[in-house]
Motif scaffolding. Structure first.
Motif, PDB file in Angstrom:
ATOM      1  N   GLU A  24      -6.802 -37.262 -52.192  1.00  0.00           N
ATOM      2  CA  GLU A  24      -7.908 -36.459 -51.662  1.00  0.00           C
ATOM      3  C   GLU A  24      -8.152 -35.251 -52.556  1.00  0.00           C
ATOM      4  O   GLU A  24      -7.280 -34.397 -52.705  1.00  0.00           O
ATOM      5  CB  GLU A  24      -7.589 -35.998 -50.244  1.00  0.00           C
ATOM      6  CG  GLU A  24      -8.766 -35.405 -49.501  1.00  0.00           C
ATOM      7  CD  GLU A  24      -9.829 -36.428 -49.154  1.00  0.00           C
ATOM      8  OE1 GLU A  24     -11.018 -36.029 -49.088  1.00  0.00           O
ATOM      9  OE2 GLU A  24      -9.493 -37.615 -48.955  1.00  0.00           O
ATOM     10  N   PRO A  25      -9.340 -35.133 -53.167  1.00  0.00           N
ATOM     11  CA  PRO A  25      -9.610 -33.974 -54.023  1.00  0.00           C
ATOM     12  C   PRO A  25      -9.854 -32.712 -53.212  1.00  0.00           C
ATOM     13  O   PRO A  25     -10.364 -32.762 -52.095  1.00  0.00           O
ATOM     14  CB  PRO A  25     -10.866 -34.393 -54.784  1.00  0.00           C
ATOM     15  CG  PRO A  25     -11.573 -35.328 -53.853  1.00  0.00           C
ATOM     16  CD  PRO A  25     -10.482 -36.075 -53.120  1.00  0.00           C
ATOM     17  N   ILE A  26      -9.458 -31.597 -53.788  1.00  0.00           N
ATOM     18  CA  ILE A  26      -9.760 -30.275 -53.222  1.00  0.00           C
ATOM     19  C   ILE A  26     -10.900 -29.708 -54.054  1.00  0.00           C
ATOM     20  O   ILE A  26     -10.756 -29.514 -55.262  1.00  0.00           O
ATOM     21  CB  ILE A  26      -8.537 -29.359 -53.287  1.00  0.00           C
ATOM     22  CG1 ILE A  26      -7.361 -29.996 -52.542  1.00  0.00           C
ATOM     23  CG2 ILE A  26      -8.852 -27.976 -52.731  1.00  0.00           C
ATOM     24  CD1 ILE A  26      -6.016 -29.348 -52.830  1.00  0.00           C
ATOM     25  N   VAL A  27     -12.051 -29.454 -53.433  1.00  0.00           N
ATOM     26  CA  VAL A  27     -13.258 -29.053 -54.162  1.00  0.00           C
ATOM     27  C   VAL A  27     -13.602 -27.606 -53.824  1.00  0.00           C
ATOM     28  O   VAL A  27     -13.546 -27.186 -52.665  1.00  0.00           O
ATOM     29  CB  VAL A  27     -14.445 -29.978 -53.809  1.00  0.00           C
ATOM     30  CG1 VAL A  27     -15.689 -29.575 -54.601  1.00  0.00           C
ATOM     31  CG2 VAL A  27     -14.086 -31.435 -54.079  1.00  0.00           C
ATOM     32  N   PRO A  50      -2.275 -17.260 -56.009  1.00  0.00           N
ATOM     33  CA  PRO A  50      -2.884 -15.928 -56.151  1.00  0.00           C
ATOM     34  C   PRO A  50      -4.193 -16.005 -56.943  1.00  0.00           C
ATOM     35  O   PRO A  50      -4.226 -16.525 -58.072  1.00  0.00           O
ATOM     36  CB  PRO A  50      -1.825 -15.126 -56.909  1.00  0.00           C
ATOM     37  CG  PRO A  50      -0.534 -15.850 -56.660  1.00  0.00           C
ATOM     38  CD  PRO A  50      -0.901 -17.287 -56.557  1.00  0.00           C
ATOM     39  N   ALA A  51      -5.267 -15.479 -56.376  1.00  0.00           N
ATOM     40  CA  ALA A  51      -6.587 -15.585 -57.000  1.00  0.00           C
ATOM     41  C   ALA A  51      -6.633 -14.860 -58.340  1.00  0.00           C
ATOM     42  O   ALA A  51      -7.254 -15.359 -59.299  1.00  0.00           O
ATOM     43  CB  ALA A  51      -7.649 -15.031 -56.056  1.00  0.00           C
ATOM     44  N   ASP A  52      -5.995 -13.682 -58.440  1.00  0.00           N
ATOM     45  CA  ASP A  52      -6.059 -12.941 -59.697  1.00  0.00           C
ATOM     46  C   ASP A  52      -5.311 -13.669 -60.806  1.00  0.00           C
ATOM     47  O   ASP A  52      -5.767 -13.708 -61.954  1.00  0.00           O
ATOM     48  CB  ASP A  52      -5.514 -11.523 -59.518  1.00  0.00           C
ATOM     49  CG  ASP A  52      -4.079 -11.488 -58.997  1.00  0.00           C
ATOM     50  OD1 ASP A  52      -3.624 -12.502 -58.407  1.00  0.00           O
ATOM     51  OD2 ASP A  52      -3.416 -10.441 -59.165  1.00  0.00           O
ATOM     52  N   ARG A  53      -4.173 -14.272 -60.473  1.00  0.00           N
ATOM     53  CA  ARG A  53      -3.411 -14.993 -61.485  1.00  0.00           C
ATOM     54  C   ARG A  53      -4.149 -16.249 -61.943  1.00  0.00           C
ATOM     55  O   ARG A  53      -4.173 -16.578 -63.128  1.00  0.00           O
ATOM     56  CB  ARG A  53      -2.034 -15.394 -60.942  1.00  0.00           C
ATOM     57  CG  ARG A  53      -1.097 -14.243 -60.673  1.00  0.00           C
ATOM     58  CD  ARG A  53      -0.842 -13.411 -61.917  1.00  0.00           C
ATOM     59  NE  ARG A  53      -0.440 -14.232 -63.055  1.00  0.00           N
ATOM     60  CZ  ARG A  53      -0.548 -13.852 -64.313  1.00  0.00           C
ATOM     61  NH1 ARG A  53      -1.106 -12.680 -64.599  1.00  0.00           N
ATOM     62  NH2 ARG A  53      -0.135 -14.633 -65.280  1.00  0.00           N
ATOM     63  N   LEU A  54      -4.735 -16.970 -61.004  1.00  0.00           N
ATOM     64  CA  LEU A  54      -5.471 -18.173 -61.374  1.00  0.00           C
ATOM     65  C   LEU A  54      -6.671 -17.822 -62.249  1.00  0.00           C
ATOM     66  O   LEU A  54      -6.929 -18.488 -63.268  1.00  0.00           O
ATOM     67  CB  LEU A  54      -5.934 -18.929 -60.132  1.00  0.00           C
ATOM     68  CG  LEU A  54      -6.708 -20.224 -60.398  1.00  0.00           C
ATOM     69  CD1 LEU A  54      -5.851 -21.215 -61.175  1.00  0.00           C
ATOM     70  CD2 LEU A  54      -7.205 -20.837 -59.090  1.00  0.00           C
ATOM     71  N   VAL A  81     -13.745 -19.902 -58.661  1.00  0.00           N
ATOM     72  CA  VAL A  81     -12.303 -19.760 -58.827  1.00  0.00           C
ATOM     73  C   VAL A  81     -11.638 -19.109 -57.615  1.00  0.00           C
ATOM     74  O   VAL A  81     -10.584 -19.583 -57.160  1.00  0.00           O
ATOM     75  CB  VAL A  81     -11.982 -19.009 -60.128  1.00  0.00           C
ATOM     76  CG1 VAL A  81     -10.486 -18.701 -60.221  1.00  0.00           C
ATOM     77  CG2 VAL A  81     -12.416 -19.837 -61.343  1.00  0.00           C
ATOM     78  N   PRO A  82     -12.192 -18.020 -57.045  1.00  0.00           N
ATOM     79  CA  PRO A  82     -11.548 -17.450 -55.857  1.00  0.00           C
ATOM     80  C   PRO A  82     -11.437 -18.449 -54.705  1.00  0.00           C
ATOM     81  O   PRO A  82     -10.417 -18.503 -54.009  1.00  0.00           O
ATOM     82  CB  PRO A  82     -12.468 -16.275 -55.487  1.00  0.00           C
ATOM     83  CG  PRO A  82     -13.089 -15.872 -56.780  1.00  0.00           C
ATOM     84  CD  PRO A  82     -13.305 -17.154 -57.518  1.00  0.00           C
ATOM     85  N   GLU A  83     -12.487 -19.242 -54.500  1.00  0.00           N
ATOM     86  CA  GLU A  83     -12.423 -20.255 -53.445  1.00  0.00           C
ATOM     87  C   GLU A  83     -11.368 -21.305 -53.763  1.00  0.00           C
ATOM     88  O   GLU A  83     -10.619 -21.737 -52.882  1.00  0.00           O
ATOM     89  CB  GLU A  83     -13.789 -20.927 -53.282  1.00  0.00           C
ATOM     90  CG  GLU A  83     -13.802 -21.986 -52.177  1.00  0.00           C
ATOM     91  CD  GLU A  83     -15.107 -22.765 -52.125  1.00  0.00           C
ATOM     92  OE1 GLU A  83     -15.182 -23.707 -51.312  1.00  0.00           O
ATOM     93  OE2 GLU A  83     -16.039 -22.458 -52.903  1.00  0.00           O
ATOM     94  N   LEU A  84     -11.286 -21.693 -55.039  1.00  0.00           N
ATOM     95  CA  LEU A  84     -10.273 -22.662 -55.438  1.00  0.00           C
ATOM     96  C   LEU A  84      -8.874 -22.124 -55.180  1.00  0.00           C
ATOM     97  O   LEU A  84      -8.004 -22.825 -54.645  1.00  0.00           O
ATOM     98  CB  LEU A  84     -10.443 -23.008 -56.915  1.00  0.00           C
ATOM     99  CG  LEU A  84      -9.420 -23.984 -57.503  1.00  0.00           C
ATOM    100  CD1 LEU A  84      -9.511 -25.348 -56.830  1.00  0.00           C
ATOM    101  CD2 LEU A  84      -9.619 -24.115 -59.016  1.00  0.00           C
ATOM    102  N   ALA A  85      -8.643 -20.870 -55.569  1.00  0.00           N
ATOM    103  CA  ALA A  85      -7.332 -20.250 -55.357  1.00  0.00           C
ATOM    104  C   ALA A  85      -6.959 -20.245 -53.874  1.00  0.00           C
ATOM    105  O   ALA A  85      -5.814 -20.546 -53.502  1.00  0.00           O
ATOM    106  CB  ALA A  85      -7.322 -18.836 -55.927  1.00  0.00           C
ATOM    107  N   GLU A  86      -7.927 -19.908 -53.022  1.00  0.00           N
ATOM    108  CA  GLU A  86      -7.661 -19.871 -51.591  1.00  0.00           C
ATOM    109  C   GLU A  86      -7.334 -21.269 -51.059  1.00  0.00           C
ATOM    110  O   GLU A  86      -6.405 -21.442 -50.257  1.00  0.00           O
ATOM    111  CB  GLU A  86      -8.870 -19.312 -50.851  1.00  0.00           C
ATOM    112  CG  GLU A  86      -8.666 -19.215 -49.342  1.00  0.00           C
ATOM    113  CD  GLU A  86      -9.877 -18.630 -48.626  1.00  0.00           C
ATOM    114  OE1 GLU A  86      -9.814 -18.499 -47.388  1.00  0.00           O
ATOM    115  OE2 GLU A  86     -10.890 -18.318 -49.290  1.00  0.00           O
TER     116      GLU A  86
END
Length: 500
Positions: A354-357, A371-375, A361-366
């Motif tokens: 199952e893909p996570i879409v 961590p959103a800043d690191r990603l 980038v912040p939404e992906l990190a969540e």
């Protein structure tokens, strides 16, 4: 005149190795008893859960089309261009990927017998096809095949190996191999310095035999041996292969005088979909291998890259990605792609995962829990390190970041982004019994243990840190076939026991 009875050879393990050994020995005139630890539903060992890829030598297109003229969709062309994949190239590649540790005589025998063994399998009913996922492509009406991996058995998806097992089992039964199900090898019996039988099952029945071929696989299904040899973090790892390979046959061979070989501290471990359970029967699908890593990046739960995703074609590197993931926090990771490659990954390398879409980038990190800043920092640094221009190719590597991505480096800047959760899936272990090129089990002083043979994942000495895709199934078939033939030939020369 009373006919001299054929010697009995016991083959332990009904996977690709054991079936090859049993068929080879039976065709050489031996009476063969094939022992399988599991039920009939467990036939096939690890090969049943594989992608069905065989790596073998060939001189050009004629060698390939002598095996099959079946092509996966989109691969049929007016002409085939296939530069030779020589024995020297095969040996050099396997040796290089083992860090120079692979036993040269075993490497040479594997390369030497590879093409003939694929033809042998085809003659037994195994159907092969030209496969589109390993680098071949049609351009201007010509199918261009890079040297190396090209043929898999027919079937669906990345886990089609049972289609190798099905015809071999039918052939073994047809020619008179006696198969005993739920009959694990417990002990190899010796008398006066040579093998005289095999102890089978909980009841301790002894099957008299002039030779025993150990083809019981590695020890990946033993929690105790994983903890002892691979490390404590491997005790609870997900299995990609058979649950029955617990090292019993290896241990029985060692007690009978065989010596250890290879690295017992390494294994084949790919990135897999954690939502799929480990297989419980041969025709079940194993956790799907997520082999699309080379088209994107691998991120750990801290939002950081941790491995070179593109040091070469994926088929030469996938078997070490699980080990890289096991060194990360939580022993987990995420494969991340953008719209440049997401469709291809979903089509060829993700199966039912199952893909996570996410649209940014912040939404992906969540959504993946990092961590959103690191990603954001990781992806920005990666994108800046990619070469200019569009598209990914083998020679396009990053510059100025650690770890590098040595090939297929393309920025991830075309949302929506797609991620797949990945964990390590343990397929098989690399350490085992020491053998010579003819499949004889060797003692500590290098001499054969009379009547004892071994092949496949039960042996060590060929694979170390990594190996080229398709070499594992090829090893199973080549050395299974060789060990069975050697056992049959050498037991024919034994004196006939006196009548009781």
């Amino acid at each position: 005149m009373t006919e001299t009875p054929a010697p009995t050879i016991v083959v332990a393990g009904a996977g690709l190795t054991g079936l090859s050994a049993a068929i080879s020995a039976r065709e050489a005139g031996a009476r063969v008893v094939l022992l399988e630890k599991g039920s009939r539903e467990d036939v096939g060992g690890n090969a049943a859960f594989s992608g069905g890829l065989f790596l073998f030598c060939y001189d050009g297109p004629d060698d390939l089309t002598s095996i099959t003229e079946d092509f996966e969709p989109g691969m049929k062309a007016d002409r085939i261009e296939a530069p030779p994949y020589t024995r020297q190239a095969y040996a050099a590649e396997l040796s290089a990927m083992s860090g120079g540790q692979a036993e040269p005589r075993l490497v040479d025998r594997l390369a030497e017998r590879s093409l003939d063994t694929v033809r042998w399998l085809a003659a037994k009913g195994v159907r092969f096809t030209f496969n589109r996922t390993v680098g071949a492509a049609v351009r201007d009406g010509v199918l261009h095949i890079p040297p190396g991996q090209i043929l898999t058995c027919t079937g669906e998806g990345m886990s089609r190996g049972f289609e190798v097992i099905r015809p071999l089992l039918a052939h073994a039964e047809r020619i008179g191999v006696e198969i005993r199900w739920s009959a694990p090898l417990v002990e190899v019996v010796r008398s006066d310095g040579r093998v005289t039988g095999a102890v089978v099952g909980d009841g301790g029945e002894t099957v008299p035999a002039a030779a025993v071929v150990v083809a019981t696989g590695g020890f990946q299904a033993s929690r105790e041996l994983r903890r002892e040899c691979l490390g404590p973090q491997w005790e609870t790892v997900r299995l990609r292969g058979t649950r029955l390979a617990t090292g019993d046959g290896i241990q029985a061979a060692l007690r009978a005088g065989a010596e250890k070989a290879g690295t017992w501290a390494s294994c084949h471990s790919a990135a897999v979909d954690p939502t799929m359970p480990s297989p419980q029967r041969s025709e079940a699908s194993p956790p799907f291998p997520l082999h699309g890593f080379w088209l994107g990046v691998l991120i750990n739960r801290d939002g950081e890259r941790f491995v070179d995703e593109g040091p070469g074609p994926w088929v030469k590197n996938y078997s070490k990605m699980g080990k890289a993931i096991m060194r990360q926090p939580g022993c987990e990771a995420f494969e991340i792609f953008d719209q440049r490659t997401a469709a291809r990954v979903a089509d060829e390398f993700a199966g039912a995962a199952e893909p996570i879409v996410a649209h940014n980038v912040p939404e992906l990190a969540e959504r993946i829990g990092v961590p959103a800043d690191r990603l954001a920092h990781t992806l920005e640094a990666f994108n800046n390190a990619c070469p200019s221009g569009d598209g990914a190719a083998e020679g396009r590597g990053t510059a100025g970041i650690t770890p590098p991505k040595s090939g297929w480096a393309s920025p991830l800047d075309q949302p929506p982004f797609v991620a797949y959760h990945a964990v390590a899936g343990l397929t098989f272990t690399f350490g085992g019994i020491r053998i010579d090129p003819d499949g004889r089990a060797l003692s500590a002083d290098g001499t054969p243990v009379p009547g004892l043979y071994a092949a496949g994942e039960a042996v060590g000495g060929l694979f170390y840190g990594d190996y080229p895709g398709g070499a594992a199934l090829m090893r199973a078939a080549v050395f299974g076939r060789v060990a069975g033939a050697t056992a049959a030939q050498e037991t024919k020369r034994l004196p006939t026991p006196a009548a009781g």
